[in-house]
Design a protein around this motif. Structure first.
Motif, PDB file in Angstrom:
ATOM      1  N   LEU A   1       0.961  -0.965  -0.062  1.00 49.29           N
ATOM      2  CA  LEU A   1       0.131  -0.103  -0.259  1.00 49.29           C
ATOM      3  C   LEU A   1       0.572   1.238   0.063  1.00 49.29           C
ATOM      4  O   LEU A   1       0.168   2.571  -0.795  1.00 49.29           O
TER       5      LEU A   1
ATOM      6  N   LEU B   1      -4.882  -0.431  -4.101  1.00 47.88           N
ATOM      7  CA  LEU B   1      -5.619   0.838  -3.350  1.00 47.88           C
ATOM      8  C   LEU B   1      -4.299   2.412  -3.625  1.00 47.88           C
ATOM      9  O   LEU B   1      -4.889   3.462  -3.043  1.00 47.88           O
TER      10      LEU B   1
ATOM     11  N   ASN C   1      -4.522   4.257  -6.422  1.00 47.65           N
ATOM     12  CA  ASN C   1      -5.267   5.038  -6.503  1.00 47.65           C
ATOM     13  C   ASN C   1      -4.792   6.425  -4.921  1.00 47.65           C
ATOM     14  O   ASN C   1      -5.681   7.347  -5.259  1.00 47.65           O
TER      15      ASN C   1
END
Length: 205
Positions: A26, A68, A71
């Protein structure tokens, strides 16, 4: 020094499992220079050697986290614009040449760059923020981002699992793959430039 860092990352994976994988992927894909690829390799290696983690779940967690993260990076770039990109460059010591390279590739080849950026360490970190700054349509970004994440995670984690005990050999192979990916992207860029130029010449006649 490198050995102690590797051992530290290995202990993090052993202690926190899928959480370590998800957090590293992440952060790296959100634009933070985190060792996501190394964590992914270590987790896959441990899935083979110690069977405490499952390869299938590693791929699922890493793909979701990478998607994610990119994004988040896209949103930061989209709403923060170039001023934020400048502060990001200073904060994380990202080379200006790397950002300019990313901007040129995105401006010329669009969403396809998002897919191939996954396989290049420096580009993987800046892909989301740069795409956001350049106002790439989010739906196109999401599709190529997810596809790139799924393929990249599967290749890297699969390699870590299959190599098993040959960890140091695997590290050398991954470095060679990064170099090969850079060469492939450059060849693709040259071919697309040649095709566009030929089409422009033909339309001008």
């Amino acid at each position: 020094m490198n050995h102690s860092i590797l051992e530290l990352l290995r202990n993090a994976v052993v202690q926190y499992g899928y959480w370590a994988v998800g957090a590293a992927l992440l952060l790296e894909n959100a634009g933070v220079p985190a060792p996501g690829e190394t964590i992914l390799l270590l987790a896959s290696f441990l899935a083979y050697s110690q069977h405490e983690l499952q390869l299938g779940w590693i791929i699922v967690v890493a793909t979701v986290a990478a998607t994610l993260g990119d994004n988040l990076g896209f949103a930061l770039g989209y709403y923060g614009g170039r001023p934020l990109l400048g502060r990001y460059q200073s904060l994380f010591r990202v080379r200006a040449s790397r950002l300019k390279q990313g901007e040129r590739l995105f401006a010329r080849y669009g969403a396809v760059t998002v897919f191939f950026a996954r396989f290049i360490f420096g580009m993987r970190i800046v892909a989301g923020p740069v795409a956001g700054v350049l106002r790439m349509p989010w739906r196109r970004f999401f599709v190529f981002n997810f596809l790139g994440a799924a393929v990249w995670v599967t290749v890297v984690s699969g390699a870590g699992y299959l190599f098993g005990q040959h960890w140091h050999r695997l590290e050398r192979v991954i470095k060679k793959l990064d170099i090969a990916a850079v060469i492939f992207v450059l060849l693709l860029a040259a071919w697309l430039w040649w095709r566009n130029r030929r089409g422009a010449a033909a339309s001008g006649k």
